[in-house]
Motif scaffolding. Structure first.
Motif, PDB file in Angstrom:
ATOM      1  N   UNK A  29      83.101  25.586  50.868  1.00 28.89           N
ATOM      2  CA  UNK A  29      82.519  26.568  51.780  1.00 28.89           C
ATOM      3  C   UNK A  29      81.235  27.159  51.181  1.00 28.89           C
ATOM      4  N   UNK A  30      80.082  26.779  51.728  1.00 30.87           N
ATOM      5  CA  UNK A  30      78.811  27.244  51.170  1.00 30.87           C
ATOM      6  C   UNK A  30      78.720  28.766  51.064  1.00 30.87           C
ATOM      7  N   UNK A  31      79.315  29.492  52.015  1.00 31.59           N
ATOM      8  CA  UNK A  31      79.231  30.953  51.960  1.00 31.59           C
ATOM      9  C   UNK A  31      79.944  31.500  50.722  1.00 31.59           C
ATOM     10  N   UNK A  32      81.132  30.968  50.423  1.00 29.55           N
ATOM     11  CA  UNK A  32      81.859  31.417  49.236  1.00 29.55           C
ATOM     12  C   UNK A  32      81.142  30.983  47.964  1.00 29.55           C
ATOM     13  N   UNK A  33      80.639  29.740  47.957  1.00 33.25           N
ATOM     14  CA  UNK A  33      79.887  29.266  46.795  1.00 33.25           C
ATOM     15  C   UNK A  33      78.707  30.196  46.539  1.00 33.25           C
ATOM     16  N   UNK A  34      77.977  30.521  47.612  1.00 27.69           N
ATOM     17  CA  UNK A  34      76.793  31.368  47.473  1.00 27.69           C
ATOM     18  C   UNK A  34      77.175  32.735  46.926  1.00 27.69           C
ATOM     19  N   UNK A  35      78.219  33.319  47.479  1.00 25.40           N
ATOM     20  CA  UNK A  35      78.522  34.683  47.081  1.00 25.40           C
ATOM     21  C   UNK A  35      79.084  34.710  45.649  1.00 25.40           C
ATOM     22  N   UNK A  36      79.894  33.731  45.262  1.00 26.10           N
ATOM     23  CA  UNK A  36      80.371  33.673  43.870  1.00 26.10           C
ATOM     24  C   UNK A  36      79.211  33.490  42.896  1.00 26.10           C
ATOM     25  N   UNK A  37      78.275  32.628  43.275  1.00 28.05           N
ATOM     26  CA  UNK A  37      77.148  32.347  42.391  1.00 28.05           C
ATOM     27  C   UNK A  37      76.255  33.585  42.231  1.00 28.05           C
ATOM     28  N   UNK A  38      75.993  34.268  43.365  1.00 31.36           N
ATOM     29  CA  UNK A  38      75.142  35.463  43.288  1.00 31.36           C
ATOM     30  C   UNK A  38      75.800  36.531  42.412  1.00 31.36           C
ATOM     31  N   UNK A  93      63.946  33.887  44.789  1.00 30.93           N
ATOM     32  CA  UNK A  93      64.849  32.939  45.425  1.00 30.93           C
ATOM     33  C   UNK A  93      65.469  31.995  44.399  1.00 30.93           C
ATOM     34  N   UNK A  94      66.787  31.831  44.477  1.00 31.45           N
ATOM     35  CA  UNK A  94      67.482  30.857  43.643  1.00 31.45           C
ATOM     36  C   UNK A  94      68.140  29.836  44.562  1.00 31.45           C
ATOM     37  N   UNK A  95      67.928  28.546  44.282  1.00 30.74           N
ATOM     38  CA  UNK A  95      68.527  27.506  45.113  1.00 30.74           C
ATOM     39  C   UNK A  95      69.627  26.800  44.333  1.00 30.74           C
ATOM     40  N   UNK A  96      70.803  26.679  44.936  1.00 28.28           N
ATOM     41  CA  UNK A  96      71.897  25.915  44.342  1.00 28.28           C
ATOM     42  C   UNK A  96      72.058  24.647  45.168  1.00 28.28           C
ATOM     43  N   UNK A  97      71.889  23.503  44.527  1.00 31.18           N
ATOM     44  CA  UNK A  97      71.969  22.246  45.269  1.00 31.18           C
ATOM     45  C   UNK A  97      73.393  22.005  45.777  1.00 31.18           C
ATOM     46  N   UNK A 149      60.064  43.594  48.380  1.00 33.34           N
ATOM     47  CA  UNK A 149      59.751  42.837  47.157  1.00 33.34           C
ATOM     48  C   UNK A 149      60.913  42.797  46.183  1.00 33.34           C
ATOM     49  N   UNK A 150      61.933  43.563  46.482  1.00 33.23           N
ATOM     50  CA  UNK A 150      63.082  43.672  45.591  1.00 33.23           C
ATOM     51  C   UNK A 150      64.244  42.783  46.045  1.00 33.23           C
ATOM     52  N   UNK A 151      64.023  42.014  47.102  1.00 34.61           N
ATOM     53  CA  UNK A 151      65.103  41.183  47.639  1.00 34.61           C
ATOM     54  C   UNK A 151      65.389  39.998  46.725  1.00 34.61           C
ATOM     55  N   UNK A 152      66.677  39.696  46.536  1.00 33.63           N
ATOM     56  CA  UNK A 152      67.108  38.487  45.838  1.00 33.63           C
ATOM     57  C   UNK A 152      67.778  37.573  46.856  1.00 33.63           C
ATOM     58  N   UNK A 153      67.300  36.331  46.973  1.00 28.77           N
ATOM     59  CA  UNK A 153      67.927  35.360  47.880  1.00 28.77           C
ATOM     60  C   UNK A 153      68.635  34.285  47.076  1.00 28.77           C
ATOM     61  N   UNK A 154      69.826  33.937  47.498  1.00 26.43           N
ATOM     62  CA  UNK A 154      70.501  32.787  46.910  1.00 26.43           C
ATOM     63  C   UNK A 154      70.794  31.809  48.034  1.00 26.43           C
ATOM     64  N   UNK A 155      70.332  30.569  47.853  1.00 31.16           N
ATOM     65  CA  UNK A 155      70.507  29.564  48.910  1.00 31.16           C
ATOM     66  C   UNK A 155      71.351  28.416  48.389  1.00 31.16           C
ATOM     67  N   UNK A 156      72.393  28.056  49.139  1.00 34.94           N
ATOM     68  CA  UNK A 156      73.237  26.923  48.785  1.00 34.94           C
ATOM     69  C   UNK A 156      73.030  25.850  49.836  1.00 34.94           C
ATOM     70  N   UNK A 157      72.534  24.683  49.422  1.00 35.50           N
ATOM     71  CA  UNK A 157      72.255  23.612  50.370  1.00 35.50           C
ATOM     72  C   UNK A 157      71.139  22.754  49.821  1.00 35.50           C
TER      73      UNK A 157
END
Lengths: 299, 299
Positions: free
Chosen positions: B16-25, B110-114, B282-290
């Motif tokens: 589940x990309x949503x869970x992966x993203x939130x655990x990683x963040x 932005x952090x990208x998780x493949x 400017x303080x936003x942190x994005x984590x993207x899984x995909x």
């Protein structure tokens, strides 16, 4: 205050393609039957409600013959009887008649409802005649979990979301509403791709009817369905609520004790048999709300 | 049986990309802090659990100094005291220390998780320092409802879903976890369009910080938030559960009585002020899984 809250909900529903789709499908499928009406009413009907409407409804509905009751706790039936008399003894004996049995009446094929949106919401239904008493109920329940009831890992999620990226959520369910039963489902996709999503749903319906499921799928479904069931019983209030819900849905109380055993006894042949019997790809009704491209309304 | 159920859930989470993203963040943001760990554990830690681990955890956590209690019913404090002594008197006085206060530590950008998927899941967070006691809390809460907390009708849903068709669901929320606070949110979109979705989120963050909200938006939010609140109090158990949750979240009991009044007293100027103070694009942190296209990882 409650009226204002419901109206605010209905205003938001008017913008929600999923609610529009489901209200519209009910209106077509159950024309002339109470199931055709939206369960939260409409802006007109809620605006028009008076105090005496509520009193009438209260009198028609809160009656002994409509009452379903579950009691969980350290109490005997003999101790309970006088308490129930005190609480419920004053209710009228008989209320309004419950809705008559009705078969899902929408025409087979596809109905498109125009709605200005870059995405389309599709819902579908296929009538079945399997209530919770029916011997096919448990195998059909397991089959639906594998088809599209189980979220991540279900066939519809794998095919439509994971492999093709056509949606963020797709699911199927068994609706047993008392007066009717059907297999239903829901998917949203961009206007350009909703047609492909629907065609995958039809393919999966056909594949299930023709080939059934694998041993591995069955094993995983059993593990999930039996393991999660026990976790619902941690507290008197939860058990009582579940048992009341079961009565409304037509389950006998013994179901709680035999459910997991019956699920564990299911074989791939059982599921193949009920899939062959009840999955009817040609019997599917699709309702699409949006501006779907390359999808023809057949109704 | 519970272990098997949790493991089956964790196996599903791995897909589940949503869970992966939130655990990683969480892992990045709270490195070295308990908040960095997934709340359901991992396959390894759950497999390795022993009975004595559970007994130790029980002893460290179920203690008088960690106990929060709400009682709702026809009972006086004097009648209640001996009952509470009977039930909770045997608990140890002091348990393990609660987590220290921590500031969201992930780098801006932005952090990208493949992850092999035709779609990308993005989540975001922006640290704030506003707990429920803070005078800005209520205006910020109303602001978030308008920004992305309210589903259909919220700005993010309007802009990202309704107008551009980039997603089926987008939302924002205020996380106040006791040891940290942040503004968070979530959106999923096709790999080709996730970059556009994120850039709309940044634009909306900026627009809120610069222009605040309109009178009409405020009026609708007040109507919804105050109307729906009352509906949560229909029963002793619900009220007790809400009051216990409020204590855990740092609200005083009086909050229940003054909340709606305080919401109704908010002006567009109040919201504009807190938006200017706390919304930091400017303080936003994005984590993207995909496998997002045209999105550069900046970390």
């Amino acid at each position: 205050r409650v009226r204002a809250q419901i109206i605010s909900g209905l205003e938001s529903d008017l913008k929600d393609p999923q609610t529009i789709a489901s209200n519209k499908l009910n209106a077509i499928a159950f024309a002339g039957h109470p199931y055709a009406l939206p369960s939260n009413g409409t802006l007109d009907t809620v605006e028009a409600l008076t105090r005496s409407d509520l009193i009438d409804a209260h009198r028609a509905v809160l009656t002994k013959d409509h009452l379903v009751l579950s009691v969980v706790g350290d109490v005997t039936a003999a101790e309970l009887a006088p308490m129930l008399d005190t609480v419920f003894g004053g209710l009228p004996e008989k209320g309004a008649k419950l809705p008559q049995k009705i078969v899902f009446g929408a025409s087979k094929g596809t109905t498109v409802v125009d709605f200005p949106s870059p995405q389309s919401q599709a819902i579908w239904a296929q009538p079945i005649d399997v209530d919770p008493d029916h011997p096919d109920f448990i195998p059909l329940f397991v089959m639906n979990h594998i088809l599209g009831g189980g979220g991540f890992g279900s066939r519809l999620t794998d095919e439509v979301r994971e492999k093709r990226g056509l949606t963020y959520g797709i699911y199927s369910y068994i609706a047993w509403l008392g007066a009717t039963e059907y297999l239903g489902g829901s998917v949203a996709s961009a206007n350009a791709t909703i047609g492909e999503a629907i065609s995958v749903v039809k393919d999966e319906w056909k594949r299930m009817a023709e080939d059934g499921i694998t041993e591995l799928e069955l094993e995983k479904a059993k593990k999930y369905l039996t393991g999660s069931y026990a976790l619902r019983f941690d507290g008197n209030a939860k058990i009582a609520r579940m048992m009341a819900g079961m009565q409304l849905d037509g389950f006998v109380p013994e179901y709680i004790n035999v459910r997991n055993e019956r699920i564990n006894a299911i074989t791939v042949e059982d599921v193949a048999r009920v899939a062959r019997t009840h999955m009817q790809p040609d019997d599917l009704r699709f309702l699409i709300v949006g501006r779907p491209e390359s999808v023809l309304s057949t109704n």
